[in-house]
Design an enzyme around this catalytic site. Structure first.
Site, PDB file in Angstrom:
ATOM      1  N   SER A 266       9.105  23.040  79.975  1.00 13.82           N
ATOM      2  CA  SER A 266       9.635  23.026  78.612  1.00 13.82           C
ATOM      3  C   SER A 266       9.505  21.637  77.981  1.00 13.82           C
ATOM      4  O   SER A 266       8.402  21.155  77.777  1.00 13.82           O
ATOM      5  CB  SER A 266      11.084  23.516  78.630  1.00 13.82           C
ATOM      6  OG  SER A 266      11.591  23.737  77.345  1.00 13.82           O
TER       7      SER A 266
ATOM      8  N   LYS B 287       6.448  26.606  80.863  1.00 13.80           N
ATOM      9  CA  LYS B 287       7.457  27.231  80.005  1.00 13.80           C
ATOM     10  C   LYS B 287       7.244  26.671  78.609  1.00 13.80           C
ATOM     11  O   LYS B 287       7.749  25.613  78.271  1.00 13.80           O
ATOM     12  CB  LYS B 287       8.859  26.931  80.532  1.00 13.80           C
ATOM     13  CG  LYS B 287       9.969  27.880  80.061  1.00 13.80           C
ATOM     14  CD  LYS B 287      10.254  27.803  78.593  1.00 13.80           C
ATOM     15  CE  LYS B 287      11.468  28.599  78.198  1.00 13.80           C
ATOM     16  NZ  LYS B 287      11.782  28.477  76.761  1.00 13.80           N
TER      17      LYS B 287
ATOM     18  N   ASP C  72      -2.309  13.653  75.227  1.00 20.39           N
ATOM     19  CA  ASP C  72      -3.224  13.934  74.120  1.00 20.39           C
ATOM     20  C   ASP C  72      -3.345  12.769  73.148  1.00 20.39           C
ATOM     21  O   ASP C  72      -4.414  12.545  72.570  1.00 20.39           O
ATOM     22  CB  ASP C  72      -2.769  15.188  73.368  1.00 20.39           C
ATOM     23  CG  ASP C  72      -3.067  16.470  74.143  1.00 20.39           C
ATOM     24  OD1 ASP C  72      -3.541  16.369  75.292  1.00 20.39           O
ATOM     25  OD2 ASP C  72      -2.816  17.566  73.603  1.00 20.39           O
TER      26      ASP C  72
END
Length: 335
Positions: free
Chosen positions: A244, A269, A255
């Site tokens: 999560s 998740k 990224d």
């Protein structure tokens, strides 16, 4: 046929709502009666009575995402990835996470026995855990030579304040590098993850995108902090217990900055739930979207793959060794 006890119409309504939501085949869209809703919100505040572990559904099986640091579950030997077959005498097949939590929770000093199955075992084994008051720490940090080693345990309400304090201490220390450890971090509040990302990313950097059921509708969350730790070379540790919000933060750092991820593949998740509080203090938790990393990668059911895969074996843990951390420190010093 005559009922031996009067019908409880309130429980019948609760059961009907749960049944309707169950037909959606989404383990994260659930109804919580007032008792279960209170336990859920106690979790988010970071203090409750129980065993101290985060659980989820993976491949339609109840599974431990992560035992929390310093808790009875951790001390009893529960590990990330353990599948929970029974809670006491109750078989967990088809059971919701919220139902499992209600069975596992209980007053301090009482016991609960879990039958768990672990990869490599031939059969399930029973683990008996004594419940206690669980106070979830948000983080701790220490210097390992010139590396600031931050263990981020949970994205609780207090984690943002605690991280600000730790960041100020790190910038005042001799640290030249940072290793951010989010292994066995089961997540928490999205806004806390975005807040912490702001210490590592330039203001305005995309942290995560919520893709709603209509793909043309998206919500973006951008870094808004001071970028006070942007200049430090950084490596992030993840494992199968990272879920999560920890996956969101790790994906954003990878990224945006090309930050290396070290360890094992994360839990996966990556769906967004919205809470609807009802008049009788029951609640609906409804999946409304899925997370996308800044480069558009889906997290749900996939997780994040480490750039450098390293396994910590049970033998390593028994000897107090941590090859994943050793590799992360080596990697950050080579940046």
């Amino acid at each position: 046929f005559a009922a031996t006890e009067p019908l409880n119409f309130q429980n019948m309504v609760y059961g009907a709502i749960s049944g309707m939501l169950g037909s959606l085949d989404d383990p994260y869209t659930v109804f919580m009666n007032p008792e279960d809703a209170k336990k859920f919100f106690d979790d988010l505040e970071g203090s409750f009575e129980g065993v101290g572990m985060e659980i989820g559904i993976r491949q339609k099986q109840l599974q431990v995402i992560a035992p929390l640091e310093g808790t009875p579950a951790k001390r009893a030997g529960v590990r990330s990835g353990d599948r929970i077959i029974k809670i006491g005498d109750v078989v967990t097949e088809g059971m919701s996470v919220e139902k499992a939590i209600s069975l596992i929770r209980g007053p301090k000093g009482t016991e609960v026995t879990l039958t768990v199955f672990r990869e490599g075992w031939e059969e399930g084994k029973e683990i008996t855990i004594v419940r206690d008051v669980i106070i979830i720490p948000s983080l701790k940090w220490e210097l390992k030579g010139d590396v600031a080693y931050i263990e981020l345990f949970h994205f609780s309400e207090k984690a943002g304040r605690d991280f600000r304090r730790a960041s100020q201490e790190i910038t005042a220390s001799p640290a030249k590098y940072i290793v951010l450890d989010m292994r066995n971090n089961p997540g928490g509040f999205l806004d806390i993850a975005v807040n912490i990302a702001g210490w590592f990313l330039e203001q305005g950097s995309l942290v995560v995108t919520e893709e709603l059921k209509d793909p043309s509708q998206q919500r973006v969350h951008q870094a808004k902090g001071s970028a006070g730790l942007l200049s430090y070379p950084l490596v992030v540790l993840i494992n199968e217990g990272s879920a999560s919000a920890s996956e969101i933060l790790a994906g954003a750092l990878r990224d945006n900055r090309g930050v290396l991820l070290v360890g094992k593949q994360s839990f996966g998740k990556g769906s967004v739930q919205e809470i609807q509080n009802l008049r009788d203090e029951s609640s609906l938790k409804i999946t409304i979207a899925k997370w996308l990393t800044p480069k558009g990668d889906v997290i749900q059911g996939v997780g994040l793959k480490p750039d450098i895969e390293v396994e910590n074996t049970p033998e390593d843990e028994d000897k107090g060794l941590d090859p994943q951390l050793d590799k992360a420190i080596e990697a950050v010093k080579n940046l």
